[in-house]
Design an enzyme around this catalytic site. Structure first.
Site, PDB file in Angstrom:
ATOM      1  N   ASN A 318      -0.886 -47.687  19.841  1.00 57.63           N
ATOM      2  CA  ASN A 318       0.551 -47.397  19.832  1.00 57.63           C
ATOM      3  C   ASN A 318       1.016 -47.066  18.407  1.00 57.63           C
ATOM      4  O   ASN A 318       1.928 -47.694  17.860  1.00 57.63           O
ATOM      5  CB  ASN A 318       1.339 -48.585  20.393  1.00 57.63           C
ATOM      6  CG  ASN A 318       2.674 -48.149  20.993  1.00 57.63           C
ATOM      7  OD1 ASN A 318       3.076 -46.992  20.885  1.00 57.63           O
ATOM      8  ND2 ASN A 318       3.361 -49.080  21.607  1.00 57.63           N
ATOM      9  N   HIS A 349      10.193 -54.548  23.307  1.00 57.03           N
ATOM     10  CA  HIS A 349       9.371 -54.378  24.506  1.00 57.03           C
ATOM     11  C   HIS A 349      10.080 -54.843  25.772  1.00 57.03           C
ATOM     12  O   HIS A 349       9.836 -54.279  26.844  1.00 57.03           O
ATOM     13  CB  HIS A 349       8.052 -55.142  24.353  1.00 57.03           C
ATOM     14  CG  HIS A 349       6.976 -54.353  23.681  1.00 57.03           C
ATOM     15  ND1 HIS A 349       6.788 -54.355  22.316  1.00 57.03           N
ATOM     16  CD2 HIS A 349       6.023 -53.522  24.178  1.00 57.03           C
ATOM     17  CE1 HIS A 349       5.781 -53.569  22.002  1.00 57.03           C
ATOM     18  NE2 HIS A 349       5.291 -53.055  23.111  1.00 57.03           N
TER      19      HIS A 349
END
Length: 495
Positions: A318, A349
């Site tokens: 990521n 998140h």
């Protein structure tokens, strides 16, 4: 999931059409902005229904905040609003409508838009308020010197290439692509100076796109055939915990978490291929004149699977989100930047308790891994044979530690997460705390000379192929140096 895949395949075809018929040499930036935005909003509407209005509302209010607050404090207000709006939407979706389900998860695209809103706010603040000499070299290269128009802002946030799965890109890189200034060739002359020339013809992304689509196909096949046979939930099965030995349990922990990764490989690689198909993502040429289409790539699969340190894994997983965390938090934190960065990552998140357990565990693992590596590694790098053994051991330890850390991220809830950790007697938590109590965090003098400069035996060739930078001391320096290189080049060209 079907809607997502269908929309991304449509976006891939639209990207090819966009590069062919709306090329910057044939069409004005205004038309390219309009078409990219309308296609993006159409895909969002098709995939998420009227939930897609949240994308426009979040972007519109953020732009209004930027205009009325002014460049001095806009980055703070935009950061609080965008992250707060995202969190409210995540709370509503998770705890009111659909706990544990990912169907119609409109918060996914909002996570990317939140990154773009906050990144751009900081870049405008750096470019239009702060003094040039107060900026770091990376901030100076990414600084935006004028306020974007509403169309440019919506195009950046909601374009069809990245609205569903990203990845994040800098505003300057996106505008450079839309305006057709992405392609230039840098040649190193004998005296060491770089000669910048414009390419007469655009390099074709077809080979890069084909390679990434092949990776997508293999990842999808692996996910559909293997992943379901190795569920992560089996790690907390009562019978398995009661009958399996410790080596078997740790081996299954590793393979089950490894099997959970291909869905991310598929989604991120497909998103990268879509941007490349549109002509976005070109990062110049390597020393052999081969085109590099990894400007906004989000992962390096080979380095992930062969990571020999926690840091190496984070450097290659990521990537664009790690860049965002570095730019808006790590570099600007006044105290405990590592802890603040992990907390921000958890908030971004979502609101599942498992995310917070994972990232709090990640803080311990990161600090402990850094202490071990800085104090011990230099004793094992003199002899190739000894170093090979060290690399094998650290690879095994890294893969187990990563798997142990991210189990709550997959299980989501508190009870199953604590069931797993208690079944392991919180062994790696305790080990990390003991390491931090015994070993100093500061790098030893000898260790500082060798730290990160010697690569694992089996990853040397992989890193050479990807032209990774050495001596990177933050979790995102490798990727960021690539980003800095291209944005600085654009700045020089514009001047």
């Amino acid at each position: 999931q079907v809607n997502f895949v269908v929309c991304q395949l449509f976006a891939l075809l639209a990207a090819i059409w966009f590069r062919t018929y709306l090329h910057s040499s044939k069409t004005s930036p205004f038309i390219r902005h309009v078409v990219a935005t309308l296609l993006g909003l159409y895909l969002a509407l098709f995939c998420f229904g009227w939930y897609a209005l949240h994308f426009v509302i979040q972007s519109g209010i953020s732009y209004y905040i930027m205009i009325i607050i002014g460049v001095e404090n806009m980055h703070k207000y935009c950061f609080v609003f965008a992250l707060g709006y995202l969190t409210v939407c995540q709370i509503t979706r998770v705890y009111i409508f659909d706990y544990g389900q990912y169907s119609a998860d409109f918060s996914g695209p909002m996570m990317i838009i939140t990154q773009k809103i906050t990144s751009l706010a900081f870049e405008i603040h750096d470019g239009m308020f702060r003094k040039n000499e107060d900026l770091t070299p990376s901030q100076r290269c990414l600084a935006v010197r004028r306020m974007p128009s509403l169309l440019e802002y919506l195009s950046y946030n909601c374009n069809f290439m990245g609205i569903l799965a990203g990845p994040l890109c800098s505003y300057k890189d996106y505008i450079t692509f839309i305006e057709g200034r992405s392609y230039q060739l840098q040649q190193s002359e004998a005296n060491g100076k770089e000669d910048t020339k414009y390419e007469q013809t655009d390099p074709s992304p077809n080979i890069a796109v084909a390679q990434k689509l092949l990776i997508c196909g293999l990842s999808l096949l692996f996910h559909m055939t293997i992943t379901k046979t190795l569920p992560v939930e089996y790690n907390i099965d009562d019978n398995f915990r009661a009958t399996a030995s410790w080596p078997v349990r740790f081996f299954y922990l590793y393979v089950s978490l490894m099997a959970a990764r291909p869905k991310y490989y598929f989604a991120w690689t497909l998103a990268d291929a879509i941007n490349n198909a549109a002509g976005f993502g070109f990062r110049g040429y390597d020393k052999n004149g081969v085109t590099r289409w990894d400007l906004i790539s989000n992962l390096r699969i080979q380095q992930i699977e062969f990571s020999t340190s926690f840091k190496m894994f984070l450097d290659n997983w990521n990537i664009q989100t790690a860049l965002w965390l570095k730019r808006v938090c790590y570099e600007r934190a006044t105290f405990s930047p590592t802890i603040q960065t992990f907390i921000l990552s958890a908030i971004w998140h979502g609101v599942y308790p498992g995310y917070y357990l994972t990232f709090l565990t990640g803080v311990l693992m990161t600090l402990a891994a850094r202490a071990i590596r800085n104090n011990i590694r230099h004793y094992f790098v003199e002899s190739p044979a000894v170093k090979l053994c060290y690399d094998v051991v650290t690879w095994m330890a890294t893969q187990v530690a990563i798997s142990y850390t991210v189990v709550p991220f997959v299980l989501l809830s508190v009870k199953p997460s604590f069931t797993f950790y208690s079944s392991c007697y919180f062994c790696l938590h305790i080990a990390s705390i003991l390491v931090l109590l015994v070993l100093p965090l500061k790098r030893t003098q000898k260790g500082s000379k060798n730290h990160e400069s010697i690569q694992p035996v089996w990853s040397k060739k992989l890193e050479e192929e990807n032209l990774l930078q050495k001596n990177s001391y933050s979790t995102t320096n490798n990727s960021f140096s690539q980003k800095q290189e291209i944005t600085c080049r654009y700045q020089k060209l514009k001047q």
